[in-house]
Scaffold this motif. Structure first.
Motif, PDB file in Angstrom:
ATOM      1  N   ASN A 478     -29.793  -6.700 -27.104  1.00  0.00           N
ATOM      2  CA  ASN A 478     -29.288  -6.217 -25.634  1.00  0.00           C
ATOM      3  C   ASN A 478     -30.171  -4.974 -25.174  1.00  0.00           C
ATOM      4  O   ASN A 478     -30.458  -5.077 -24.338  1.00  0.00           O
ATOM      5  N   ALA A 479     -30.412  -3.944 -26.286  1.00  0.00           N
ATOM      6  CA  ALA A 479     -31.261  -3.041 -25.554  1.00  0.00           C
ATOM      7  C   ALA A 479     -32.773  -3.383 -25.340  1.00  0.00           C
ATOM      8  O   ALA A 479     -33.454  -2.880 -24.352  1.00  0.00           O
ATOM      9  N   LEU A 480     -33.069  -4.253 -26.280  1.00  0.00           N
ATOM     10  CA  LEU A 480     -34.555  -4.950 -25.803  1.00  0.00           C
ATOM     11  C   LEU A 480     -34.299  -5.538 -24.719  1.00  0.00           C
ATOM     12  O   LEU A 480     -35.544  -5.371 -23.646  1.00  0.00           O
ATOM     13  N   LYS A 481     -33.618  -6.369 -24.477  1.00  0.00           N
ATOM     14  CA  LYS A 481     -33.332  -7.194 -23.064  1.00  0.00           C
ATOM     15  C   LYS A 481     -33.438  -6.259 -21.941  1.00  0.00           C
ATOM     16  O   LYS A 481     -34.128  -6.562 -20.913  1.00  0.00           O
ATOM     17  N   GLU A 482     -32.553  -5.109 -22.066  1.00  0.00           N
ATOM     18  CA  GLU A 482     -32.699  -4.111 -20.857  1.00  0.00           C
ATOM     19  C   GLU A 482     -33.824  -3.350 -20.845  1.00  0.00           C
ATOM     20  O   GLU A 482     -34.260  -3.003 -19.661  1.00  0.00           O
ATOM     21  N   LYS A 483     -34.520  -3.059 -21.844  1.00  0.00           N
ATOM     22  CA  LYS A 483     -35.866  -2.513 -21.800  1.00  0.00           C
ATOM     23  C   LYS A 483     -36.974  -3.409 -21.017  1.00  0.00           C
ATOM     24  O   LYS A 483     -37.822  -2.800 -20.313  1.00  0.00           O
ATOM     25  N   LEU A 484     -36.930  -4.635 -21.487  1.00  0.00           N
ATOM     26  CA  LEU A 484     -37.869  -5.549 -20.445  1.00  0.00           C
ATOM     27  C   LEU A 484     -37.571  -5.587 -19.167  1.00  0.00           C
ATOM     28  O   LEU A 484     -38.486  -5.788 -18.233  1.00  0.00           O
ATOM     29  N   LYS A 485     -36.302  -5.534 -18.776  1.00  0.00           N
ATOM     30  CA  LYS A 485     -35.878  -5.428 -17.264  1.00  0.00           C
ATOM     31  C   LYS A 485     -36.587  -4.377 -16.531  1.00  0.00           C
ATOM     32  O   LYS A 485     -36.783  -4.705 -15.554  1.00  0.00           O
ATOM     33  N   GLN A 486     -36.751  -3.593 -17.301  1.00  0.00           N
ATOM     34  CA  GLN A 486     -37.204  -2.148 -16.650  1.00  0.00           C
ATOM     35  C   GLN A 486     -38.566  -2.162 -16.463  1.00  0.00           C
ATOM     36  O   GLN A 486     -39.262  -1.296 -15.815  1.00  0.00           O
ATOM     37  N   THR A 487     -39.408  -3.066 -17.294  1.00  0.00           N
ATOM     38  CA  THR A 487     -40.641  -3.335 -17.057  1.00  0.00           C
ATOM     39  C   THR A 487     -41.062  -3.977 -16.004  1.00  0.00           C
ATOM     40  O   THR A 487     -40.162  -4.975 -15.403  1.00  0.00           O
ATOM     41  N   SER A 488     -42.068  -4.247 -15.518  1.00  0.00           N
ATOM     42  CA  SER A 488     -42.783  -4.950 -14.300  1.00  0.00           C
ATOM     43  C   SER A 488     -43.222  -6.159 -14.799  1.00  0.00           C
ATOM     44  O   SER A 488     -44.128  -6.922 -13.874  1.00  0.00           O
ATOM     45  N   TYR A 489     -43.243  -6.716 -16.039  1.00  0.00           N
ATOM     46  CA  TYR A 489     -43.895  -7.826 -16.665  1.00  0.00           C
ATOM     47  C   TYR A 489     -43.284  -9.023 -16.018  1.00  0.00           C
ATOM     48  O   TYR A 489     -43.922 -10.029 -15.815  1.00  0.00           O
TER      49      TYR A 489
END
Length: 489
Positions: A478-489
């Motif tokens: 879930n932390a990985l998922k949130e971190k990905l959401k913060q990126t602009s990729y």
């Protein structure tokens, strides 16, 4: 010296049309100073203008001249010296030019007929340690246009069944009922598992189920390539190999200013002709393995081989044939020139409509062939003492490592197929997260994976048997998922 006129002519009984059967020769290649050449195979003799040439498989010859010599023999004849014109790993073919003129048919006279399934064929060639021409037993075309092939510059190969081929016959002609050229013998499928996938594997005492299914390069493709090469004043191979590495059976290929080397866990194919101990042919196993992925789950994926990439210091081809991945190739060159470290491809990923699918690497031929698919990408890891990754990238990499460690602990303690499948999927996400290609990650895939209700059986066992670790694993995902959401990729 009078030219030797050798024409094998086969008359069709159904009409008066004559087809010229290709003239097979025995081919050897090795160090000039050696009394016994290491590479052995067969080939097809033809004339172009006032010169004689031999068309053969690339793994039969060493990819250079100079200190490396090449020669060929007619049946029961004396050695005839030859010079290497070109050897192309990308389509499995090589061309030699004879030092003597020997009269033979032209390429036009070898023009093959259309290849169809069930066409009757036989293989001509010289088995290892014999000067006698062998005509393999009558076989047939199994698949006229097969995609199960290791040549990135070919669209398809011809699969044969029931025909005989053995060590030393690689590069020899496959002929049809009327003697016409059907193809150039290249590889051999060896293991067919009843009820399971067809597996390509070297001959060994461990091989339990075998079938002599052969693979040939289509005759029309081989002839068209030879014509193009002979038109060029200085032909260059796109994919090349280093003869020193060929002699020590190292599978490495040079292309686009880069050197690719694979460390095979389980060698999966053997060419049909070449160095001692190479299976049935060639100096080394070039491998076979179409583009089919093994999926995400199961032990098979956990045994994938690595492809190590370094700078091409042998001055091979600077051409990069996979335009879709030009940015990846340029980035890899930049990384290597800046840091002088190795880049590793951990595995390939196919981005399908159903999500990410991990494709194991089984050979360099398969690696480059599968890379040609528009949905496939390499997952790379840069070996370097320093890092230029952004803070977010480093955090994603760290999460990937942490998730991977937890997943391995749980996998080794888990028994059910449902939980093993779930953990195998998580393993793929962890590996991607820990690599520089984390941009391939798909948030929707992670959402589906962390949905406990959809993966009820897998998560249920994990929570029942390893509660604390399972909770920690879910939190990190879930932390990985949130971190990905913060990126602009």
């Amino acid at each position: 010296m009078q030219p030797i006129k050798l024409l094998f002519i086969f008359a069709l009984l159904s009409n008066v049309v004559l087809a010229i059967t290709p003239i097979p020769v025995r081919v050897e290649s090795g160090l000039c100073e050696s009394t016994a050449f290491s590479q052995k195979g067969s080939g097809v003799l033809f004339n172009e203008g006032n010169a004689a040439y031999v068309l053969t498989s690339e793994h039969v010859v060493l990819h250079s001249n100079g200190e490396y010599c090449h020669r060929f023999y007619l049946e029961n004849g004396s050695p005839i010296e030859a010079r290497l014109v070109i050897a192309e790993y990308g389509n499995g073919l090589a061309l030699l030019k004879s030092a003597l003129f020997i009269s033979a048919p032209s390429l036009e006279e070898y023009s093959p007929r259309a290849i169809t399934n069930t066409l009757s064929v036989e293989v001509l060639g010289f088995p290892h340690s014999t000067a006698l021409l062998t005509r393999g037993n009558q076989g047939k075309v199994f698949i006229a246009k097969s995609s199960r092939q290791p040549f990135p510059l070919l669209a398809s190969v011809v699969e044969l069944s029931d025909a005989h081929g053995e060590f030393g016959m690689s590069g020899g002609p496959v002929v049809g009922e009327s003697g016409e050229l059907v193809g150039i013998l290249s590889h051999q499928y060896l293991k067919i598992v009843p009820g399971g996938k067809t597996i390509t594997q070297v001959f060994s005492k461990e091989t339990q189920v075998m079938e002599n299914g052969l693979v040939a390069i289509p005759g029309d493709e081989a002839i068209a390539w030879a014509r193009e090469i002979l038109k060029s004043s200085s032909p260059k191979a796109v994919y090349s190999r280093d003869p020193e590495e060929q002699l020590i059976r190292k599978e490495a290929v040079y292309v686009g200013g880069l050197r690719f080397e694979i460390q095979l866990v389980n060698p999966v194919a053997a060419p049909v002709g070449g160095g001692e101990g190479a299976g049935i042919g060639g100096g080394e196993g070039a491998g076979i393995g179409g583009g089919e992925g093994a999926g995400i789950g199961g032990e098979e994926n956990r045994k994938s081989s690595l492809v190590e990439i370094s700078l091409d210091l042998k001055r091979g081809s600077i051409l990069w044939p996979i335009s879709r991945l030009s940015q990846w190739q340029e980035r890899t060159l930049s990384e290597l020139r800046t840091r002088m470290k190795k880049v590793r491809v951990l595995f390939l990923v196919d981005k399908t409509a159903k999500g990410l699918v991990r494709l194991p690497v089984t050979s360099l031929g398969q690696f480059f062939t599968v890379l040609g698919n528009s949905t496939v990408s390499p997952v790379t890891q840069v070996e370097s003492e320093e890092t230029a990754l952004s803070k977010t990238s480093r955090e994603i990499n760290a999460l990937g490592v942490s998730i991977g460690e937890l997943e391995k602990e749980l996998y080794n303690q888990t028994l059910s197929s449902s939980s093993k499948l779930l953990l195998s999927e998580i393993s793929l996400i962890a590996t991607l997260s820990a690599s520089q290609d984390w941009l391939l990650l798909d948030i929707e895939s992670i959402n589906a994976m962390t949905d406990v209700s959809k993966n009820n059986l897998g998560w249920k066992e994990l929570f029942t048997t390893q509660f604390q670790k399972a909770v920690s694993l879910l939190e990190k995902l879930n932390a990985l998922k949130e971190k990905l959401k913060q990126t602009s990729y």
